[in-house]
Design a protein around this motif. Structure first.
Motif, short mmCIF file in Angstrom:
data_model
loop_
_atom_site.label_atom_id
_atom_site.label_comp_id
_atom_site.label_asym_id
_atom_site.label_seq_id
_atom_site.Cartn_x
_atom_site.Cartn_y
_atom_site.Cartn_z
N ASN A 9 -9.30 8.72 131.36
CA ASN A 9 -10.11 9.88 131.01
C ASN A 9 -11.52 9.43 130.63
OD1 ASN A 9 -9.89 8.87 128.30
ND2 ASN A 9 -7.85 9.80 128.24
N LEU A 10 -12.40 10.41 130.37
CA LEU A 10 -13.80 10.08 130.11
C LEU A 10 -13.98 9.34 128.78
CD1 LEU A 10 -15.76 13.21 131.43
CD2 LEU A 10 -15.19 11.08 132.62
N ALA A 11 -13.11 9.62 127.81
CA ALA A 11 -13.21 8.91 126.53
C ALA A 11 -12.97 7.41 126.74
CB ALA A 11 -12.20 9.48 125.53
N ALA A 12 -11.99 7.09 127.56
CA ALA A 12 -11.69 5.68 127.85
C ALA A 12 -12.83 5.04 128.64
CB ALA A 12 -10.38 5.57 128.62
N ILE A 13 -13.42 5.80 129.56
CA ILE A 13 -14.56 5.29 130.33
C ILE A 13 -15.72 5.00 129.38
CG2 ILE A 13 -16.35 5.94 132.00
CD1 ILE A 13 -14.00 5.40 133.65
N ALA A 14 -15.95 5.92 128.42
CA ALA A 14 -17.07 5.74 127.47
C ALA A 14 -16.87 4.47 126.66
CB ALA A 14 -17.19 6.96 126.57
N GLU A 15 -15.66 4.24 126.18
CA GLU A 15 -15.38 3.01 125.42
C GLU A 15 -15.67 1.78 126.27
OE1 GLU A 15 -14.95 2.63 122.17
OE2 GLU A 15 -15.37 4.78 122.31
N TYR A 16 -15.28 1.86 127.53
CA TYR A 16 -15.48 0.75 128.46
C TYR A 16 -16.98 0.52 128.73
CZ TYR A 16 -15.08 -1.92 132.84
OH TYR A 16 -15.20 -2.87 133.83
N ILE A 17 -17.73 1.63 128.88
CA ILE A 17 -19.18 1.53 129.15
C ILE A 17 -19.87 0.78 128.01
CG2 ILE A 17 -21.35 2.86 129.29
CD1 ILE A 17 -19.80 4.96 130.93
N LYS A 18 -19.40 1.01 126.78
CA LYS A 18 -20.04 0.34 125.62
C LYS A 18 -20.03 -1.18 125.79
CE LYS A 18 -19.09 4.12 122.45
NZ LYS A 18 -18.18 4.64 121.42
N LYS A 19 -19.05 -1.70 126.53
CA LYS A 19 -18.95 -3.16 126.74
C LYS A 19 -19.54 -3.60 128.08
CE LYS A 19 -14.61 -2.36 125.72
NZ LYS A 19 -13.19 -2.53 125.98
N CYS A 20 -19.99 -2.65 128.88
CA CYS A 20 -20.49 -2.95 130.24
C CYS A 20 -21.96 -3.34 130.26
CB CYS A 20 -20.41 -1.71 131.11
SG CYS A 20 -18.85 -1.42 131.86
N GLU A 21 -22.32 -4.15 131.24
CA GLU A 21 -23.74 -4.45 131.45
C GLU A 21 -24.23 -4.03 132.83
OE1 GLU A 21 -23.99 -8.58 130.69
OE2 GLU A 21 -24.02 -8.31 128.51
N LYS A 22 -23.29 -3.88 133.77
CA LYS A 22 -23.71 -3.64 135.15
C LYS A 22 -23.00 -2.42 135.73
CE LYS A 22 -24.49 -8.52 136.16
NZ LYS A 22 -24.05 -9.65 137.00
#
Ligand code: OAD
Length: 269
Positions: A9-22
């Motif tokens: 879901n989008l909440a999980a994607i948001a958590e993942y984005i916080k750790k993303c650089e690319k």
């Protein structure tokens, strides 16, 4: 980061984005419909179902290089409506800009020629205009550059412009039957570097762009935000499909990221 999502879901994607650089975006006409620009293939509202007045053999002919050589008038009649400048970027464009601001943007691959990505403040070097844009104009025969102001004048009158060699002039948007710009081919490898790929507002029906999501590494999460399911997104374990209006999807994501207020302020500028 480890390429794993905590949920679909989008909440999980948001958590993942916080750790993303690319982050890589792959977008199409659906991200600009909220700005008032029709997409191509939506029934009723899409451009291709509203071209009867141009009396084309088939709607796509208006962007077909062979047809253009035979009769450039339908394209010139349409170019007036497509000419950039009168539209404002959508929340979805601003959302992509936030990734640039927060140093998380690898590339925006866009099929759109409205250049609203630039209007939203995304740096030119972070955008791949896969189907070209209205940024330049050339003779289709001798390739000589044509004067911008003169072309604009021709477009306003819906009269085809000709080069001094006699060849037809066309804005640098990619037609069916033409090669995609070099920047598209030169940027393909970036797709494999992505931590996350977000596909928005495209029916993924025009190749080679439509094959881009398949180039994403198997374990890299892919998010689709679109009115309908498209391509094969949803078939992999790390895929998330969110169906609805892009602007609503990105708003929910922005809220989860704590970016909403910043985004809204930019949008209202
Ligand atoms: P299409 O019109 O084919 O697809 C637009 C997609 O966006 C569809 O799946 C719609 O359901 C969806 N959509 C529309 N509005 C939306 C919204 N507000 N929120 C979410 N989804 C929405 O447009 P493209 O895929 O961009 O090329 O078309 C690809 C290429 O076909 C264009 O670049 C153009 C065209 O022929 C050339 O002319 C070379």
């Amino acid at each position: 980061p480890p390429r794993k999502l905590a949920g679909r879901n989008l909440a999980a994607i948001a958590e993942y984005i916080k750790k993303c650089e690319k982050v890589v975006f792959m977008v199409g006409a659906g991200i600009s419909t909220a700005a008032g620009i029709p997409d191509f293939r939506s029934p009723e509202t899409g451009l291709y179902s509203n071209l009867a007045r141009l009396e084309l053999p088939r709607p796509e002919a208006v962007f077909d290089i062979c047809y253009f050589r035979e009769d450039p008038r339908p394209f010139y009649a349409l170019a007036q409506e497509l000419w950039p400048g009168k539209y404002k970027p959508t929340l979805t464009h601003i959302f992509m800009r936030m990734f640039s601001t927060h140093s998380k943007l690898l590339r925006v691959f866009t099929q759109n020629i409205d250049t609203l990505e630039l209007a939203a403040g995304i740096p030119r070097e972070q955008i791949v205009f896969a189907h070209g844009s209205f940024a330049g104009q050339h003779c289709i025969e001798c390739k000589k550059e044509y004067d911008r102001v003169e072309l604009e004048d021709h477009v306003r009158k819906a009269e085809p412009a000709f080069c001094e060699c006699g060849g037809l002039v066309k804005p640098d948007i990619t037609f069916f039957g033409e090669a995609l710009p070099a920047e598209f081919h030169e940027s393909l490898d970036l797709v494999e570097e992505a931590d996350l790929v977000v596909v928005m507002g495209s029916s993924l029906s025009v190749y080679p762009f439509a094959a881009l999501p398949q180039r994403v590494l198997d374990d890299t999460p892919r998010l689709l935000i679109n009115m309908e399911k498209v391509g094969e997104i949803g078939s992999r374990r790390e895929d998330v499909v969110w169906l609805g209006e892009c602007d609503d999807g990105v708003r929910e994501l922005a809220e989860n990221l704590g970016w909403w207020e910043e985004m809204e302020a930019i949008w209202k500028e």
